[in-house]
Design an enzyme around this catalytic site. Structure first.
Site, PDB file in Angstrom:
ATOM      1  N   GLY A 255      41.960  47.155  47.526  1.00  0.00           N
ATOM      2  CA  GLY A 255      42.430  46.454  45.989  1.00  0.00           C
ATOM      3  C   GLY A 255      41.995  47.553  44.646  1.00  0.00           C
ATOM      4  O   GLY A 255      41.043  46.964  43.953  1.00  0.00           O
TER       5      GLY A 255
ATOM      6  N   GLY B  98      42.264  47.829  41.074  1.00  0.00           N
ATOM      7  CA  GLY B  98      41.960  46.580  39.849  1.00  0.00           C
ATOM      8  C   GLY B  98      41.648  47.315  39.061  1.00  0.00           C
ATOM      9  O   GLY B  98      41.316  47.701  38.246  1.00  0.00           O
ATOM     10  N   GLN B  99      40.957  45.662  38.403  1.00  0.00           N
ATOM     11  CA  GLN B  99      40.744  46.185  37.042  1.00  0.00           C
ATOM     12  C   GLN B  99      38.930  46.650  37.238  1.00  0.00           C
ATOM     13  O   GLN B  99      37.689  47.816  36.737  1.00  0.00           O
ATOM     14  CB  GLN B  99      39.977  44.448  36.009  1.00  0.00           C
ATOM     15  N   LEU B 100      38.513  45.896  38.360  1.00  0.00           N
ATOM     16  CA  LEU B 100      36.610  46.215  39.020  1.00  0.00           C
ATOM     17  C   LEU B 100      37.259  47.756  39.960  1.00  0.00           C
ATOM     18  O   LEU B 100      35.966  48.489  39.840  1.00  0.00           O
ATOM     19  CB  LEU B 100      36.218  45.101  39.839  1.00  0.00           C
TER      20      LEU B 100
ATOM     21  N   ASP C  90      45.754  50.162  47.895  1.00  0.00           N
ATOM     22  CA  ASP C  90      45.922  49.177  47.679  1.00  0.00           C
ATOM     23  C   ASP C  90      47.215  48.774  48.074  1.00  0.00           C
ATOM     24  O   ASP C  90      47.477  49.741  48.475  1.00  0.00           O
ATOM     25  CB  ASP C  90      45.477  49.248  45.824  1.00  0.00           C
TER      26      ASP C  90
ATOM     27  N   ARG D 147      49.779  49.291  46.338  1.00  0.00           N
ATOM     28  CA  ARG D 147      50.826  50.552  45.659  1.00  0.00           C
ATOM     29  C   ARG D 147      49.941  51.700  45.144  1.00  0.00           C
ATOM     30  O   ARG D 147      48.803  51.386  45.093  1.00  0.00           O
ATOM     31  CB  ARG D 147      51.677  50.215  44.292  1.00  0.00           C
TER      32      ARG D 147
ATOM     33  N   ASP E 190      47.942  46.634  52.464  1.00  0.00           N
ATOM     34  CA  ASP E 190      48.335  45.531  52.358  1.00  0.00           C
ATOM     35  C   ASP E 190      47.206  44.452  52.894  1.00  0.00           C
ATOM     36  O   ASP E 190      47.345  44.848  54.452  1.00  0.00           O
ATOM     37  CB  ASP E 190      49.525  44.838  52.619  1.00  0.00           C
TER      38      ASP E 190
ATOM     39  N   TYR F 184      41.479  29.343  43.162  1.00  0.00           N
ATOM     40  CA  TYR F 184      41.026  30.552  43.295  1.00  0.00           C
ATOM     41  C   TYR F 184      39.447  30.580  43.362  1.00  0.00           C
ATOM     42  O   TYR F 184      38.739  31.086  45.138  1.00  0.00           O
ATOM     43  CB  TYR F 184      41.195  31.296  41.945  1.00  0.00           C
TER      44      TYR F 184
ATOM     45  N   LYS G  51      36.936  31.347  46.563  1.00  0.00           N
ATOM     46  CA  LYS G  51      35.871  31.882  46.832  1.00  0.00           C
ATOM     47  C   LYS G  51      34.313  31.066  46.900  1.00  0.00           C
ATOM     48  O   LYS G  51      33.621  31.431  48.026  1.00  0.00           O
ATOM     49  CB  LYS G  51      35.826  32.458  45.409  1.00  0.00           C
TER      50      LYS G  51
HETATM   51  N1  LIG Z   1      37.618  40.816  36.623  1.00  0.00           N
HETATM   52  C1  LIG Z   1      36.792  40.149  36.425  1.00  0.00           C
HETATM   53  O1  LIG Z   1      36.380  38.903  35.752  1.00  0.00           O
HETATM   54  C2  LIG Z   1      36.029  39.665  38.166  1.00  0.00           C
HETATM   55  C3  LIG Z   1      35.115  38.148  37.903  1.00  0.00           C
HETATM   56  C4  LIG Z   1      34.808  37.418  39.020  1.00  0.00           C
HETATM   57  C5  LIG Z   1      35.181  37.316  39.978  1.00  0.00           C
HETATM   58  N2  LIG Z   1      36.350  39.091  39.986  1.00  0.00           N
HETATM   59  C6  LIG Z   1      36.400  40.117  41.869  1.00  0.00           C
HETATM   60  O2  LIG Z   1      36.320  40.643  40.867  1.00  0.00           O
HETATM   61  C7  LIG Z   1      37.228  41.469  42.646  1.00  0.00           C
HETATM   62  C8  LIG Z   1      38.758  42.413  41.779  1.00  0.00           C
HETATM   63  O3  LIG Z   1      38.485  41.804  40.559  1.00  0.00           O
HETATM   64  P1  LIG Z   1      39.562  42.409  39.689  1.00  0.00           P
HETATM   65  O4  LIG Z   1      39.624  42.007  38.312  1.00  0.00           O
HETATM   66  O5  LIG Z   1      39.637  44.247  39.577  1.00  0.00           O
HETATM   67  O6  LIG Z   1      40.988  41.940  40.296  1.00  0.00           O
HETATM   68  P2  LIG Z   1      42.746  43.146  39.836  1.00  0.00           P
HETATM   69  O7  LIG Z   1      42.935  41.437  39.901  1.00  0.00           O
HETATM   70  O8  LIG Z   1      42.583  43.269  39.016  1.00  0.00           O
HETATM   71  O9  LIG Z   1      42.859  43.912  41.167  1.00  0.00           O
HETATM   72  C9  LIG Z   1      42.850  43.176  42.290  1.00  0.00           C
HETATM   73  C10 LIG Z   1      43.683  44.182  42.856  1.00  0.00           C
HETATM   74  O10 LIG Z   1      43.722  43.886  44.238  1.00  0.00           O
HETATM   75  C11 LIG Z   1      45.042  44.498  44.340  1.00  0.00           C
HETATM   76  N3  LIG Z   1      46.032  43.591  45.622  1.00  0.00           N
HETATM   77  C12 LIG Z   1      46.337  42.325  45.584  1.00  0.00           C
HETATM   78  N4  LIG Z   1      46.468  41.552  46.793  1.00  0.00           N
HETATM   79  C13 LIG Z   1      46.354  42.510  48.026  1.00  0.00           C
HETATM   80  C14 LIG Z   1      46.825  42.407  49.705  1.00  0.00           C
HETATM   81  N5  LIG Z   1      46.789  41.348  49.814  1.00  0.00           N
HETATM   82  N6  LIG Z   1      45.921  43.811  49.938  1.00  0.00           N
HETATM   83  C15 LIG Z   1      45.538  45.102  48.897  1.00  0.00           C
HETATM   84  N7  LIG Z   1      45.522  44.717  47.681  1.00  0.00           N
HETATM   85  C16 LIG Z   1      45.665  43.651  46.880  1.00  0.00           C
HETATM   86  C17 LIG Z   1      45.669  43.757  43.578  1.00  0.00           C
HETATM   87  O11 LIG Z   1      46.988  45.336  43.822  1.00  0.00           O
HETATM   88  C18 LIG Z   1      44.735  44.731  42.058  1.00  0.00           C
HETATM   89  O12 LIG Z   1      44.723  46.124  42.169  1.00  0.00           O
HETATM   90  C19 LIG Z   1      37.739  40.074  43.051  1.00  0.00           C
HETATM   91  O13 LIG Z   1      37.874  39.583  44.300  1.00  0.00           O
HETATM   92  C20 LIG Z   1      37.930  39.604  41.965  1.00  0.00           C
HETATM   93  O14 LIG Z   1      38.479  38.144  42.728  1.00  0.00           O
HETATM   94  C21 LIG Z   1      36.431  39.534  39.236  1.00  0.00           C
END
Ligand SMILES: NC(=O)c1ccc[n+]([C@@H]2O[C@H](COP(=O)([O-])OP(=O)(O)OC[C@H]3O[C@@H](n4cnc5c(N)ncnc54)[C@H](O)[C@@H]3O)[C@@H](O)[C@H]2O)c1
Length: 331
Positions: A16, A19-21, A42, A44, A57, A147, A151
């Site tokens: 993953g 994503g944002q983090l 990820d 893609r 995936d 969600y 968790k």
């Molecule tokens: N951003 C926040 O504020 C926040 C707060 C609490 C917890 N979290 C947790 O931190 C983690 C990362 O969060 P984020 O904000 O970066 O989320 P995000 O949605 O920006 O990124 C998630 C990434 O996971 C990838 N993904 C989804 N399904 C997938 C799969 N089957 N196989 C591989 N990759 C897959 C997506 O393509 C995406 O790039 C998550 O588990 C989220 O629950 C985030």
């Protein structure tokens, strides 16, 4: 010296990573372990990404296993998930993806003697049964979103793998994460990133939460540092094997607006709460993170004022350089 050898042998897989983090954590881990020891993955490929990247995936356990063996992975950061707001669109699919990916990661870790695993949880695990103020680490968990349910279940499975198999799984309940480096992925706290983009673009902001919806938030730099510090802590210091509360700062949309208006006095906001307000109303206002402080020394550095000045300064520089296409703002 022996510590150095061990350090060099660490190979990290991030699931993953787009994503944002994940995009920011990938860069931090590359700095720590060296570019060639960090495998980003990820669904893609990421355009323009120069270091090792694999398409995974995480619902496909064989694919995770293949990459772990290919690169001799020693640590996994499992960030893939469907987030709170997006998850409500397709609850059963969200449950399937969030749980299946976690089970696959835990199983691959167990079978391959992975040294350490990181699994992020969220303040979304809390519901009506938890006190709203200074919510303790061991508060009653009755989440109201799929969600949050995934968790809360995931935290218990993480602890199960630790107790049953000795797998070193570590977890943080992130508050809403605010950063300039990347774009949020469908959470209830996304407004707190979007609002800064609108301020810098000098556009009006439509807020999907009520003006007094106070939520726990954290600046990206603090969230990444917390993750690295937790993963660096000696194993015997990790007393919580479900997930650690961490606090950054708590604020409401009205408080961010007031802070932004110190720099953009004409910044206009309209409050138009939608279903995300309902989600937010069941989440804590503030978090007790004393367990994280006691066990591995957690302490946030950024407050609302420093978050605001940094967000505005960094986003201004990004928009100056690039177009208004938000994707170009990604790392
Ligand atoms: N951003 C926040 O504020 C926040 C707060 C609490 C917890 N979290 C947790 O931190 C983690 C990362 O969060 P984020 O904000 O970066 O989320 P995000 O949605 O920006 O990124 C998630 C990434 O996971 C990838 N993904 C989804 N399904 C997938 C799969 N089957 N196989 C591989 N990759 C897959 C997506 O393509 C995406 O790039 C998550 O588990 C989220 O629950 C985030």
């Amino acid at each position: 010296m022996s510590q150095n050898i061990e350090y060099m042998k660490t190979v990290v897989l991030i699931i993953g990573a787009n994503g944002q983090l994940g995009s920011v954590l990938t860069e931090a881990l590359k700095q720590k372990f060296g570019n060639s020891n960090v495998i980003a993955s990820d669904l893609r490929a990421r355009e323009g990404y120069k270091d090792t990247f694999e398409i995974i995936d995480a619902t496909d356990i064989d694919r995770i296993q293949e990459v772990v063996v290919q690169y001799k992975v020693t640590q996994i950061y499992h960030l893939a998930a469907i987030l709170s707001a997006k998850g409500e669109e397709t609850p059963l699919q969200t449950w399937d993806i969030n749980m299946k990916t976690l089970f696959n990661v835990l199983e691959v870790c167990r079978k391959n003697n992975i040294e350490k695993v990181f699994f992020p949880s969220s303040i979304a695990v809390f519901g009506e049964g938890a006190p709203l103020e200074n919510t303790p680490n061991n508060a009653y968990l009755d989440p109201a979103t799929v969600y949050g349910i995934s968790k809360a279940a995931g935290e218990n499975w993480a602890q199960y793998y630790f107790l049953r198999y000795g797998l070193d799984v570590r977890s943080i309940r992130y508050p809403g994460v605010i950063g300039y480096q990347s774009l949020p992925g469908g959470g209830t706290t996304d407004y707190a990133v979007d609002i800064y983009h609108k301020a810098v673009l000098e556009e009006k902001f439509n807020c999907f939460l009520k003006e007094d919806a106070t939520l726990p938030m954290i600046f990206m730099d603090d969230a990444i540092r917390a993750t690295l510090e937790l993963m660096d802590a000696p194993k015997e210091d990790i007393m919580t094997r479900t997930s650690y509360n961490i606090a950054g700062i708590s604020f409401s949309p009205a408080e961010v607006v007031a802070e932004i208006r110190k720099l953009y006095p004409d910044f206009e906001v309209k409050y138009d709460p939608d279903f995300r307000q309902e989600i937010a109303s069941r989440w804590p206002n503030s978090i007790d993170d004393s367990a994280a402080t006691k066990d591995w020394g957690w302490k946030p550095e950024f407050d609302l004022e420093s978050i605001t000045t940094t967000m505005i300064q960094k986003l201004k520089a990004k928009y100056k350089k690039g177009s208004k296409n938000l994707e170009t703002l990604m790392l």
